[in-house]
Design an enzyme around this catalytic site. Sequence first.
Site, mmCIF file in Angstrom:
data_model
loop_
_atom_site.group_PDB
_atom_site.id
_atom_site.type_symbol
_atom_site.label_atom_id
_atom_site.label_comp_id
_atom_site.label_asym_id
_atom_site.label_seq_id
_atom_site.Cartn_x
_atom_site.Cartn_y
_atom_site.Cartn_z
ATOM 1 N N HIS A 276 -11.456 -17.272 53.529
ATOM 2 C CA HIS A 276 -10.557 -17.728 52.462
ATOM 3 C C HIS A 276 -9.593 -16.607 52.063
ATOM 4 O O HIS A 276 -8.384 -16.835 51.933
ATOM 5 C CB HIS A 276 -11.389 -18.174 51.256
ATOM 6 C CG HIS A 276 -10.585 -18.432 50.017
ATOM 7 N ND1 HIS A 276 -10.132 -19.681 49.674
ATOM 8 C CD2 HIS A 276 -10.155 -17.585 49.038
ATOM 9 C CE1 HIS A 276 -9.438 -19.593 48.548
ATOM 10 N NE2 HIS A 276 -9.449 -18.340 48.138
ATOM 11 N N GLU A 277 -10.120 -15.386 51.873
ATOM 12 C CA GLU A 277 -9.267 -14.262 51.490
ATOM 13 C C GLU A 277 -8.270 -13.927 52.604
ATOM 14 O O GLU A 277 -7.099 -13.624 52.332
ATOM 15 C CB GLU A 277 -10.122 -13.037 51.159
ATOM 16 C CG GLU A 277 -11.048 -13.215 49.978
ATOM 17 C CD GLU A 277 -10.310 -13.544 48.695
ATOM 18 O OE1 GLU A 277 -9.163 -13.069 48.527
ATOM 19 O OE2 GLU A 277 -10.853 -14.281 47.857
ATOM 20 N N HIS A 280 -5.251 -16.180 52.567
ATOM 21 C CA HIS A 280 -4.164 -15.817 51.658
ATOM 22 C C HIS A 280 -3.151 -14.913 52.363
ATOM 23 O O HIS A 280 -1.938 -15.090 52.223
ATOM 24 C CB HIS A 280 -4.725 -15.090 50.432
ATOM 25 C CG HIS A 280 -5.347 -15.994 49.416
ATOM 26 N ND1 HIS A 280 -4.683 -17.068 48.872
ATOM 27 C CD2 HIS A 280 -6.575 -15.976 48.836
ATOM 28 C CE1 HIS A 280 -5.474 -17.672 47.993
ATOM 29 N NE2 HIS A 280 -6.627 -17.037 47.959
ATOM 30 N N GLU A 354 -4.732 -21.417 46.414
ATOM 31 C CA GLU A 354 -6.188 -21.435 46.613
ATOM 32 C C GLU A 354 -6.613 -22.625 47.470
ATOM 33 O O GLU A 354 -7.468 -22.488 48.351
ATOM 34 C CB GLU A 354 -6.894 -21.472 45.255
ATOM 35 C CG GLU A 354 -6.706 -20.223 44.416
ATOM 36 C CD GLU A 354 -7.210 -18.972 45.104
ATOM 37 O OE1 GLU A 354 -8.245 -19.038 45.802
ATOM 38 O OE2 GLU A 354 -6.554 -17.925 44.947
ATOM 39 N N ASP A 358 -8.418 -22.354 51.111
ATOM 40 C CA ASP A 358 -9.643 -23.101 51.422
ATOM 41 C C ASP A 358 -9.469 -23.880 52.720
ATOM 42 O O ASP A 358 -10.354 -23.890 53.594
ATOM 43 C CB ASP A 358 -9.974 -24.080 50.294
ATOM 44 C CG ASP A 358 -10.610 -23.403 49.085
ATOM 45 O OD1 ASP A 358 -10.982 -22.223 49.188
ATOM 46 O OD2 ASP A 358 -10.727 -24.074 48.041
#
Length: 416
Positions: A276-277, A280, A354, A358
């Site tokens: 997930h990070e 980004h 976000e 995801d």
Amino acid sequence: MHLTVPVALVLGALVLTYAVTGLARWLNVRSLTDYLPAEFAQEFDEAEYGRSQEYLRAGARLEWLRESLDLMLVCAFVLLGGLGWLDAWTRSFGFGELATGLAYVGALMLAQGVLSLPFDVYDTFVLEARFGFNATTPRLFVMDRLKGLALGVVLGGALLAAVLWAYGTLGQWAWLAAWGAITAFTAVMMVVAPVWILPLFNRFEPLPQGELRSAIEGYATGQGFSLGGVFVMDGSKRSAKANAFFTGIGKRKRISLYDTLIDKMSTSEVLAVLAHEMGHARLGHIRMGFVLAVAKMGLVLWVLQLFLGSAGLQEAFGVVRPSAHAGLVLFGLAYQPLALALGVAANAWSRRFEYQADAYAAKTLPDGGAKALATALKTLSRANLSNLTPHRLSVWLHYTHPPVLDRIRRLTRRPA
């Protein structure tokens, strides 16, 4: 001091902001439900769910008390002519205009820090301890405050000096100069902070060789993602809460895992959080976030320029010699509703990012990635006693992340 129209408008802005945030907090508490959402049936029992709700209520009470006292003290200070008195007092030392401005703003910030200290102590050593989170010792608490104060004086003081100098000397171009200085400072801090500043507060050690490191490096390589390092942060020395974060730009990108996160999650769950990070960064959210923040700051500084040009405004607050520093403080008070509105827009973009991160993690992880991320979110929610049913107004005003239930439901609709 008389309650003139300018004074009433500025104090009205503070009261409006207080009322809106207070309403959101009240609705947030009212939105708590007796029934546990089905998605968390395996993670929470009734006692744990009730404990998470009491944690929210206790935190809401503390924030209400803090904000109420802040509002009363600020209003009293303004109405008693405190802004003008402080300006006269700092000028009595005979400093130059820039040094006087730094002393003026610094005195107000120091007073704010002193007044908030009892609440910080209670929050850390009573509220957080009551719910099993606090691991901060009194010595660590004091050292954190002293280090933060030193950094604020050195770095914050330098940036404040640049802004005050610009608005005090450059006329109509002041906002552009201040904008450039703040933008450059922010860009430098994105590189410097992970390497030099964060280690002043926590220890960062490379993630040891093993199953987790191999899984992370394998995933990053498969995604063509260059990492500057994967580190374990000793978050447990302050709190039992778990988290992970991504810092740096370019080849200096670093992932930091709380040691509490590693202790509470399986390898597949930690990998899902990191995916997930990484999402980004891969989707350009860090760059877009920086651009949006810079654009927002430019708007704020331009409005500040207009505010400082308002004839007679500072005199209405008892400031005999109008200045950039007194105008900046007044703007900070009047700006609160605009800050809330700009925050709503920024948070909406953040929540959208976000969801996209995801989706990236679910798409790029091995089979079962969506399920692993959903499970990781549940584990984090339980570990941090998160509010599972926040009110939409609170989400709209304050949440940079979507409610965890919304994220889980999106993920579980995807093929595992």
